[in-house]
Design a protein around this motif. Structure first.
Motif, short mmCIF file in Angstrom:
data_model
loop_
_atom_site.label_atom_id
_atom_site.label_comp_id
_atom_site.label_asym_id
_atom_site.label_seq_id
_atom_site.Cartn_x
_atom_site.Cartn_y
_atom_site.Cartn_z
N UNK A 1 -10.28 9.34 -3.88
CA UNK A 1 -10.76 8.55 -2.80
C UNK A 1 -9.79 7.50 -2.49
N UNK A 2 -8.46 7.74 -2.51
CA UNK A 2 -7.35 6.97 -2.27
C UNK A 2 -6.69 7.40 -1.01
N UNK A 3 -6.45 6.64 0.10
CA UNK A 3 -5.83 7.18 1.15
C UNK A 3 -4.32 7.43 0.79
N UNK A 4 -3.82 8.21 1.65
CA UNK A 4 -2.27 8.86 1.39
C UNK A 4 -1.33 7.48 1.62
N UNK A 5 -1.68 6.71 2.39
CA UNK A 5 -0.83 5.44 2.60
C UNK A 5 -0.90 4.42 1.30
N UNK A 6 -2.22 4.27 0.85
CA UNK A 6 -2.40 3.53 -0.31
C UNK A 6 -1.63 4.14 -1.68
N UNK A 7 -1.90 5.46 -1.66
CA UNK A 7 -1.02 6.06 -2.80
C UNK A 7 0.21 6.09 -2.53
N UNK A 8 0.94 6.03 -1.37
CA UNK A 8 2.45 5.98 -1.16
C UNK A 8 2.80 4.43 -1.62
#
Length: 91
Positions: A34-41
């Motif tokens: 449940x982490x966004x792609x942008x957060x993961x990036x």
């Protein structure tokens, strides 16, 4: 208290290497916890990864035996007991 196992990922480079080794896109990898792609990036590029996110990564991607040991440690944690209220007293 039982000592928790070492977390699977200790730095962003390990996360990135694991994700690429397993052929996962950022969205697929991070969405699982449940982490966004942008957060993961941002995490993969060096932003500080909060402890709860590191724990979720471990539970989601560590081998079953390590994930189960971590889950057992987390479930064994107990909040400190609060003192019992004295009957007839009020705050």
């Amino acid at each position: 208290m039982v000592k928790p196992p070492k977390l699977m990922f200790s730095d962003p480079a390990e996360i990135l290497a694991f994700r690429k080794k397993n052929g996962m896109k950022q969205l697929e990898f991070w969405q699982r916890i449940s982490v966004t792609q942008s957060g993961g990036s941002r995490y993969e590029n060096g932003r500080n990864i909060p402890e709860p996110v590191r724990l979720l990564l471990h539970l989601a991607y560590a081998p079953d035996d390590r994930a189960q040991r971590m889950l057992a440690v987390l479930r064994a944690w107990k909040a400190p007991k609060l003192p019992k209220a004295v009957p007839g007293s009020s705050r």
